[in-house]
Motif scaffolding. Structure first.
Motif, PDB file in Angstrom:
ATOM      1  N   ASN A 120       1.193 -26.308 -25.788  1.00 30.92           N
ATOM      2  CA  ASN A 120      -0.121 -26.915 -25.956  1.00 30.92           C
ATOM      3  C   ASN A 120      -0.529 -27.745 -24.962  1.00 30.92           C
ATOM      4  OD1 ASN A 120      -1.148 -25.445 -28.457  1.00 30.92           O
ATOM      5  ND2 ASN A 120       0.140 -27.006 -29.440  1.00 30.92           N
ATOM      6  N   PHE A 121      -1.759 -27.589 -24.218  1.00 29.19           N
ATOM      7  CA  PHE A 121      -2.022 -28.672 -23.066  1.00 29.19           C
ATOM      8  C   PHE A 121      -2.299 -30.081 -24.101  1.00 29.19           C
ATOM      9  CE2 PHE A 121      -3.610 -24.785 -20.856  1.00 29.19           C
ATOM     10  CZ  PHE A 121      -2.684 -25.278 -19.634  1.00 29.19           C
ATOM     11  N   PHE A 122      -2.180 -31.204 -23.329  1.00 26.54           N
ATOM     12  CA  PHE A 122      -2.629 -32.570 -23.875  1.00 26.54           C
ATOM     13  C   PHE A 122      -3.670 -33.318 -23.615  1.00 26.54           C
ATOM     14  CE2 PHE A 122      -0.150 -36.716 -25.073  1.00 26.54           C
ATOM     15  CZ  PHE A 122      -0.850 -36.471 -26.300  1.00 26.54           C
ATOM     16  N   ILE A 123      -4.857 -32.604 -23.419  1.00 34.16           N
ATOM     17  CA  ILE A 123      -6.122 -33.240 -22.852  1.00 34.16           C
ATOM     18  C   ILE A 123      -6.443 -34.364 -23.843  1.00 34.16           C
ATOM     19  CG2 ILE A 123      -8.402 -32.714 -22.121  1.00 34.16           C
ATOM     20  CD1 ILE A 123      -6.077 -31.487 -20.328  1.00 34.16           C
ATOM     21  N   GLU A 124      -6.603 -35.299 -23.506  1.00 30.90           N
ATOM     22  CA  GLU A 124      -7.318 -36.524 -24.133  1.00 30.90           C
ATOM     23  C   GLU A 124      -8.791 -36.711 -23.974  1.00 30.90           C
ATOM     24  OE1 GLU A 124      -5.675 -41.142 -24.642  1.00 30.90           O
ATOM     25  OE2 GLU A 124      -6.806 -40.562 -22.740  1.00 30.90           O
ATOM     26  N   LYS A 125      -9.305 -36.476 -22.741  1.00 31.36           N
ATOM     27  CA  LYS A 125     -10.622 -36.645 -22.794  1.00 31.36           C
ATOM     28  C   LYS A 125     -11.041 -35.623 -21.197  1.00 31.36           C
ATOM     29  CE  LYS A 125     -10.289 -41.265 -20.437  1.00 31.36           C
ATOM     30  NZ  LYS A 125     -10.325 -42.543 -20.629  1.00 31.36           N
ATOM     31  N   GLY A 126     -12.241 -35.494 -21.142  1.00 38.12           N
ATOM     32  CA  GLY A 126     -12.930 -34.843 -19.732  1.00 38.12           C
ATOM     33  C   GLY A 126     -14.268 -34.971 -19.893  1.00 38.12           C
ATOM     34  N   TYR A 127     -14.689 -34.222 -18.929  1.00 41.44           N
ATOM     35  CA  TYR A 127     -16.042 -34.188 -18.647  1.00 41.44           C
ATOM     36  C   TYR A 127     -16.593 -32.653 -18.167  1.00 41.44           C
ATOM     37  CZ  TYR A 127     -20.851 -36.169 -17.844  1.00 41.44           C
ATOM     38  OH  TYR A 127     -22.165 -36.615 -17.880  1.00 41.44           O
ATOM     39  N   LYS A 128     -17.644 -32.253 -18.534  1.00 40.96           N
ATOM     40  CA  LYS A 128     -18.174 -30.950 -18.073  1.00 40.96           C
ATOM     41  C   LYS A 128     -19.635 -31.322 -17.328  1.00 40.96           C
ATOM     42  CE  LYS A 128     -19.521 -26.251 -19.191  1.00 40.96           C
ATOM     43  NZ  LYS A 128     -19.757 -25.372 -20.387  1.00 40.96           N
ATOM     44  N   LEU A 129     -19.489 -30.919 -15.896  1.00 39.42           N
ATOM     45  CA  LEU A 129     -20.634 -31.474 -15.318  1.00 39.42           C
ATOM     46  C   LEU A 129     -21.842 -30.235 -15.289  1.00 39.42           C
ATOM     47  CD1 LEU A 129     -18.034 -32.680 -13.667  1.00 39.42           C
ATOM     48  CD2 LEU A 129     -19.631 -33.076 -12.116  1.00 39.42           C
ATOM     49  N   SER A 130     -23.036 -30.771 -15.216  1.00 38.36           N
ATOM     50  CA  SER A 130     -24.211 -30.051 -15.381  1.00 38.36           C
ATOM     51  C   SER A 130     -24.482 -29.673 -13.758  1.00 38.36           C
ATOM     52  CB  SER A 130     -25.271 -30.544 -15.765  1.00 38.36           C
ATOM     53  OG  SER A 130     -25.529 -31.848 -15.264  1.00 38.36           O
ATOM     54  N   LYS A 131     -25.502 -28.809 -13.312  1.00 38.74           N
ATOM     55  CA  LYS A 131     -25.742 -28.684 -11.918  1.00 38.74           C
ATOM     56  C   LYS A 131     -26.293 -30.086 -11.494  1.00 38.74           C
ATOM     57  CE  LYS A 131     -28.518 -25.641  -9.082  1.00 38.74           C
ATOM     58  NZ  LYS A 131     -29.356 -24.475  -8.735  1.00 38.74           N
ATOM     59  N   LYS A 132     -27.041 -30.754 -12.083  1.00 36.25           N
ATOM     60  CA  LYS A 132     -27.636 -31.811 -11.975  1.00 36.25           C
ATOM     61  C   LYS A 132     -26.552 -32.812 -11.374  1.00 36.25           C
ATOM     62  CE  LYS A 132     -30.560 -35.804 -13.395  1.00 36.25           C
ATOM     63  NZ  LYS A 132     -31.313 -36.219 -14.464  1.00 36.25           N
ATOM     64  N   GLU A 133     -25.622 -32.879 -12.317  1.00 33.12           N
ATOM     65  CA  GLU A 133     -24.620 -33.882 -11.855  1.00 33.12           C
ATOM     66  C   GLU A 133     -23.581 -33.397 -10.524  1.00 33.12           C
ATOM     67  OE1 GLU A 133     -23.577 -35.587 -16.203  1.00 33.12           O
ATOM     68  OE2 GLU A 133     -23.047 -33.745 -15.966  1.00 33.12           O
ATOM     69  N   LYS A 134     -23.489 -32.091 -10.510  1.00 35.05           N
ATOM     70  CA  LYS A 134     -22.975 -31.722  -9.178  1.00 35.05           C
ATOM     71  C   LYS A 134     -23.422 -32.094  -8.023  1.00 35.05           C
ATOM     72  CE  LYS A 134     -20.938 -27.348 -11.474  1.00 35.05           C
ATOM     73  NZ  LYS A 134     -20.878 -26.166 -11.290  1.00 35.05           N
ATOM     74  N   ILE A 135     -24.851 -31.946  -8.150  1.00 32.86           N
ATOM     75  CA  ILE A 135     -25.784 -32.309  -6.824  1.00 32.86           C
ATOM     76  C   ILE A 135     -25.677 -34.038  -6.786  1.00 32.86           C
ATOM     77  CG2 ILE A 135     -28.328 -32.768  -6.196  1.00 32.86           C
ATOM     78  CD1 ILE A 135     -29.013 -30.203  -7.938  1.00 32.86           C
ATOM     79  N   ILE A 136     -25.667 -34.680  -7.808  1.00 28.67           N
ATOM     80  CA  ILE A 136     -25.525 -36.118  -7.545  1.00 28.67           C
ATOM     81  C   ILE A 136     -24.056 -36.507  -7.071  1.00 28.67           C
ATOM     82  CG2 ILE A 136     -25.440 -38.335  -8.831  1.00 28.67           C
ATOM     83  CD1 ILE A 136     -27.208 -37.057 -10.870  1.00 28.67           C
ATOM     84  N   LYS A 137     -22.995 -35.498  -7.488  1.00 30.26           N
ATOM     85  CA  LYS A 137     -21.810 -35.972  -6.855  1.00 30.26           C
ATOM     86  C   LYS A 137     -21.519 -35.696  -5.377  1.00 30.26           C
ATOM     87  CE  LYS A 137     -18.554 -32.647  -7.899  1.00 30.26           C
ATOM     88  NZ  LYS A 137     -17.479 -31.870  -8.219  1.00 30.26           N
ATOM     89  N   HIS A 138     -22.236 -34.388  -5.231  1.00 35.77           N
ATOM     90  CA  HIS A 138     -22.296 -33.966  -3.818  1.00 35.77           C
ATOM     91  C   HIS A 138     -22.903 -35.190  -2.595  1.00 35.77           C
ATOM     92  CE1 HIS A 138     -22.512 -31.550  -0.160  1.00 35.77           C
ATOM     93  NE2 HIS A 138     -23.807 -31.911   0.105  1.00 35.77           N
ATOM     94  N   VAL A 139     -24.135 -35.584  -2.999  1.00 37.32           N
ATOM     95  CA  VAL A 139     -24.959 -36.754  -2.369  1.00 37.32           C
ATOM     96  C   VAL A 139     -24.012 -38.092  -2.339  1.00 37.32           C
ATOM     97  CG1 VAL A 139     -26.870 -38.185  -2.513  1.00 37.32           C
ATOM     98  CG2 VAL A 139     -27.172 -35.747  -3.061  1.00 37.32           C
ATOM     99  N   ILE A 140     -23.562 -38.358  -3.358  1.00 36.49           N
ATOM    100  CA  ILE A 140     -22.401 -39.574  -3.442  1.00 36.49           C
ATOM    101  C   ILE A 140     -21.412 -39.355  -2.714  1.00 36.49           C
ATOM    102  CG2 ILE A 140     -21.103 -41.111  -4.844  1.00 36.49           C
ATOM    103  CD1 ILE A 140     -23.150 -41.115  -6.917  1.00 36.49           C
ATOM    104  N   ASN A 141     -20.884 -38.144  -2.467  1.00 39.29           N
ATOM    105  CA  ASN A 141     -19.591 -37.887  -1.466  1.00 39.29           C
ATOM    106  C   ASN A 141     -19.855 -37.911  -0.275  1.00 39.29           C
ATOM    107  OD1 ASN A 141     -17.703 -37.865  -3.789  1.00 39.29           O
ATOM    108  ND2 ASN A 141     -17.810 -35.393  -3.923  1.00 39.29           N
ATOM    109  N   GLU A 142     -21.223 -37.456   0.148  1.00 39.56           N
ATOM    110  CA  GLU A 142     -21.528 -37.455   1.659  1.00 39.56           C
ATOM    111  C   GLU A 142     -21.650 -38.725   1.839  1.00 39.56           C
ATOM    112  OE1 GLU A 142     -21.710 -34.473   3.623  1.00 39.56           O
ATOM    113  OE2 GLU A 142     -20.294 -34.044   2.042  1.00 39.56           O
TER     114      GLU A 142
END
Length: 456
Positions: free
Chosen positions: A352-374
């Motif tokens: 089994n994998f041992f994932i403790e936590k994570g996050y699934k990004l929405s399209k909106k959050e991918k856009i924000i991620k890109h803007v911040i990364n740039e």
């Protein structure tokens, strides 16, 4: 940097090595979500794979450390962990498309080179046997210089490593002693020469400012000594004091941390020394020689960043992390393994994998991620290019990041950026406050209860 701007902008904000930051991750993201995310990632950009190997073991704990570590010299414990890590690699490989190639391998910790040579070689053997690599991938390890010798260097090179980051932290022995850090066994200048004698191996030197017994004079002497050694890249990390997360950091409070003004003066002194000696600033804390691929990528506005640091477009990949506490950074999700080393081994051994936590990004959050990364990486944003990437209008894009009239005026008035309806360009002065600028595009911060370190 003018004091009024320091006072104005030296406030807690995320470091934005990811968006959303890791303290937004949820325990509702589980093993099944991780498997779905891996499979989904096969059809997303970037196509290439970046692999992170986490080795948590340390022979002693440095008091400043904010990483997930496990104090041990027990090779039997290391063996059990390594067997689990190799199995986890094969478990993930099962869900990855065979036509995808590895562009980057990064070993972090902990102290990765505390691992016996034969165990390191086994892990690299699993990677080379089960994955295809791009031409000239970056294969790097964060090394503790106190545990690095000629034989280990030879083994690293034989296994394909072409970059070594040496965690020097400071050349001042009093500083090292008070943070419980052993100095290099081999003089650092000789160690760097030894590495370079093995071929075309990139060398990074890493330093931390803001520790007890550091001041502008002593830290300047450290950076001047580093310049004489002439590493390809150099990092001056700002010590992040988070004792509510890492209890050992409370020891440093007793020993006396530099005041904010002194810490900032150390940063400014290092910046001046490095830029006057031909190093180009990359992001907040990295420096590279003018002909280094990171600086060339910055000039071409193609620089990227992940949890492991800055990378070029050629070596950019979705990150698949292995080992306790490793964080996978996929295009649409983050997934973090739990920190308990023993439980990690138990879970992986049971299949089994041992994932403790994570996050699934929405399209909106991918856009924000890109803007911040740039903004964070390239100090520039073209609204048109970003809109085309996500197949939305420029107005839609600006609505996603909640850009309203007047949002950027303060930064512009303070000389930190220039903007018009088409683009945003961070000025040289604005680079020092880029975390603050990036935060202005983060809708999550308006209701954030999380704690962050200060921007400077």
């Amino acid at each position: 940097m003018p004091k009024n701007l320091i006072d104005k902008y030296n406030v807690p904000v995320p470091r934005y090595t990811s968006y959303p930051p890791a303290n937004f991750f949820s325990t509702e993201f589980d093993n099944k979500e991780y498997i779905r995310a891996i499979e989904f990632s096969n059809n997303e950009w970037p196509e290439n794979i970046s692999i992170y190997i986490h080795i948590p073991f340390c022979p002693k704990i440095c008091y400043y450390c904010g990483c997930n570590t496990h104090l041990t010299r027990d090779k039997d414990k290391m063996r059990v962990y390594v067997e689990a890590l190799k199995k986890e690699i094969l478990m993930v490989k099962k869900y990855l498309s065979s036509n995808r190639k590895v562009a980057q391998v990064h070993w972090g910790g902990g102290t990765p080179n505390s691992l016996p040579v034969e165990m390191m070689e086994e892990i690299m053997g699993v990677l080379h046997s089960n994955f295809s690599f791009i031409p000239n991938p970056e294969i790097a390890m964060e090394c503790h210089p106190a545990m690095l010798d000629s034989a280990y260097i030879d083994a690293l090179v034989k296994s394909g490593f072409n970059r070594m980051s040496l965690g020097i932290q400071d050349f001042n022995l009093k500083v090292l002693e008070n943070v419980n850090r052993d100095p290099s066994e081999i003089p650092v200048e000789e160690l760097v020469q030894l590495i370079r004698s093995r071929g075309d191996i990139g060398v990074n030197l890493d330093f931390i400012y803001g520790l007890p017994y550091q001041d502008v004079k002593s830290f300047s002497e450290t950076i001047e000594q580093a310049v004489k050694i002439s590493p390809d890249r150099l990092v001056t990390f700002s010590y992040a004091h988070v004792p509510w997360i890492k209890k050992a950091q409370k020891i440093l409070e007793v020993r006396g941390l530099p005041e904010a003004d002194e810490k900032l003066a150390m940063f400014e002194a290092a910046y001046k020394i490095l830029t006057q000696n031909g190093y180009k600033p990359i992001g907040l804390d990295h420096y590279a020689k003018a002909d280094d691929e990171l600086n060339i990528a910055l000039e071409n506005r193609t620089l990227h960043r992940n949890f492991q640091g800055y990378c070029t477009r050629e070596t950019t990949g979705q990150v698949y992390a292995f080992g306790a506490t490793g964080i996978s950074q996929l295009e649409s999700a983050y997934a973090q393994n739990a920190k308990d080393t023993n439980k990690y081994v138990e879970q992986i051994e049971s299949g089994n994998f041992f994932i403790e936590k994570g996050y699934k990004l929405s399209k909106k959050e991918k856009i924000i991620k890109h803007v911040i990364n740039e903004i964070m990486c390239n100090y520039y944003l073209s609204w048109k290019e970003a809109a085309q990437k996500f197949e939305v209008s420029e107005d839609e894009l600006k609505n996603v990041v909640e850009l309203k009239e007047g949002n950027l005026d303060n930064f512009a008035e303070d000389g930190l950026l220039n903007f018009n309806p088409d683009e945003i360009a961070v000025t040289d002065s604005g680079r020092f406050f880029v975390r603050n600028i990036a935060a202005s595009f983060d809708p999550n911060l308006k209701n954030a209860a999380q704690k962050f370190s200060k921007s400077l």
